[in-house]
Design an enzyme around this catalytic site. Structure first.
Site: not given
Ligand SMILES: NC(=O)c1ccc[n+]([C@@H]2O[C@H](COP(=O)([O-])OP(=O)(O)OC[C@H]3O[C@@H](n4cnc5c(N)ncnc54)[C@H](O)[C@@H]3O)[C@@H](O)[C@H]2O)c1
Length: 435
Positions: A272
């Site tokens: 982030c």
């Molecule tokens: N991790 C955090 O602390 C956090 C907090 C708030 C917001 N976010 C936001 O949330 C979003 C997701 O982050 P995250 O940390 O969960 O990511 P992550 O990488 O942990 O998980 C994302 C998942 O999406 C899957 N994926 C990717 N492309 C795909 C597709 N085309 N079809 C289906 N699945 C797909 C991946 O395989 C993965 O399992 C981002 O925008 C991030 O900035 C993250």
């Protein structure tokens, strides 16, 4: 049509699909499942799909037994594509939003998922984007794709943005008790999205548009990035002034109003803080507007790994040890304490620098048993007296709570502590250099 969906949401018979089963998507899917919703996860990683279907957890914020229980009761399952996801009432998108090498937004995952879902858009559905992104993504990028089949948002289906705020590893604030912001592409969408999120989340705050909700999230992370940069800059200045930045900050934070605690460190990491502000910076450029604070904060925060390296060389130099002859133990490669997440971790950037400098470097991290990033693959070493005594320097880069810092200080020739993790250590203080 709207009433039917609202009814399904209120009596928890709506079928919920979560696209992206990562740090955000899986805890959310579990939270919805616990409320009795039937949840199906869609992820393009077969391994994640298989693990969910076998009831095996892979995200630290999710409780193993809760996930297993939901899978056993048929409330949670996972598939690779929307074709196999069944008839979906609500789609929540939580796919990654990284940056390109040039620090511009990479919306590939959002666009891919939206395109793959477009043939399955039907009347009376809610689609909510949770991924962090620049203001305008939901309306400008997703909406035209979702409407490409002829159905119209607000009239036929509903589209919203509700940014995820989860703080992985935070024992007090989870998906359920963290206030959630929601904005729709119109008032109908807001109504439905508000009803949906209110089922599982204690406080939901409506805003006037999806765009406003998008800006809320990137502003929150910009606020953190800028304040961290401010204390990092203070750390650089204190180094020149020969002052202890931790002492200065601790004293400053005793003021009961008008200030809030932020701490310096070896750089910023995770999915982030180093990324999201640049989404806003990029969007602002389209409007011929410069977000000076974001640019400056990014520059200062990215300077920190190099500064830590310089500080390590100063310590080694004082012992007459050249970097190419040095043995260093790095404590912590995760980007944040008490987590095993190494994404964008400054510790790994520093490790890479040390390796390039010819240092014999090993690491210990109770949460990361091994990692493989860029050209480096390493395994965590057990933290023994022998391991510590063999090093010229121990560098604390991540301040995990389950490390015995007194043990470390008792046996280390010298410690460079970039997190003030040794704050309560009484022994051998003269052998500890703080950031
Ligand atoms: N991790 C955090 O602390 C956090 C907090 C708030 C917001 N976010 C936001 O949330 C979003 C997701 O982050 P995250 O940390 O969960 O990511 P992550 O990488 O942990 O998980 C994302 C998942 O999406 C899957 N994926 C990717 N492309 C795909 C597709 N085309 N079809 C289906 N699945 C797909 C991946 O395989 C993965 O399992 C981002 O925008 C991030 O900035 C993250």
């Amino acid at each position: 049509m709207k009433q039917t969906l609202l009814e399904k949401i209120r009596n928890h018979t709506a079928r919920v699909c979560v696209a992206g089963l990562g740090y955000v998507g899986l805890p959310f899917a579990v939270e919805k499942g616990k409320m009795g919703f039937h949840v199906v996860g869609v992820d393009n990683k077969q391994e994640r799909v298989d693990m969910v279907n076998r009831g095996i957890n892979f995200i630290s914020d999710v409780k193993d037994d809760e996930l297993k229980d939901l899978v056993d009761r048929g409330l949670l399952s996972a598939v690779r594509s929307f074709e196999d996801a069944g008839d979906i009432d609500v789609l929540v998108i939580a796919v990654p939003t990284p940056l390109t090498k040039n620090l511009t937004p990479d919306l590939q995952s959002i666009e891919n998922v939206t395109r793959l879902f477009a043939p399955f858009v039907r009347r009376g559905q809610l689609i909510s984007l949770e991924s962090t992104t620049y203001p305008g993504t939901t309306e400008e990028i997703m909406l035209p794709i979702l409407e490409s089949g002829g159905l119209k948002a607000e009239k036929d289906f509903f589209v919203a943005h509700s940014p995820e705020r989860v703080d992985p590893g935070n024992p007090h604030y989870t998906t359920k008790n963290t206030t959630k912001v929601v904005g729709g592409v119109g008032p109908e969408s807001l109504d439905v999205a508000y009803a949906f999120y209110s089922q599982t989340i204690e406080h939901v705050v409506p805003v006037s548009s999806a765009k406003a909700a998008e800006l809320v999230k990137v502003f929150e992370n910009t606020f953190r990035a800028v304040n961290i940069a401010l204390v990092n800059e203070l750390a650089l200045l204190c180094d020149r002034m020969n002052l202890n930045v931790w002492e200065v900050l601790d004293a400053a934070f005793t003021k009961p109003f008008g200030i809030m605690p932020f701490y310096p460190g070896p750089g910023v990491g995770g999915h982030c803080i180093p990324l999201d502000p640049h989404y806003l910076e990029w969007k602002a450029k389209e409007l011929n507007f410069s977000t000076h604070f974001i640019t400056l904060a990014g520059e200062i925060n990215r300077m920190m790994p190099e500064f830590v390296r310089l500080k390590a060389w100063r310590v080694l130099n004082s012992f007459g040890v050249a970097p190419s002859q040095a043995k260093i133990l790095v404590m912590g490669v995760a980007y944040k304490k008490n987590l095993g997440d190494c994404r964008e971790s400054p510790s790994i950037e520093i490790l890479e620098m040390l390796v390039k400098d010819g240092v014999q470097v090993v690491y210990h991290d109770p949460f990361v048993s091994e990692f493989s990033q860029n050209a480096i693959s390493m395994q965590s070493q057990p933290l023994t007296q022998d391991l510590i005594e063999r090093q010229h320097l121990v560098m604390i880069l991540t301040d995990h709570s389950n490390v015995d810092y007194t043990f470390l200080a008792t046996h280390a020739a010298h410690i460079l502590d970039t997190r003030n993790a040794t704050r309560n250590v009484a022994v051998n203080r003269e052998r500890i250099t703080l950031l």
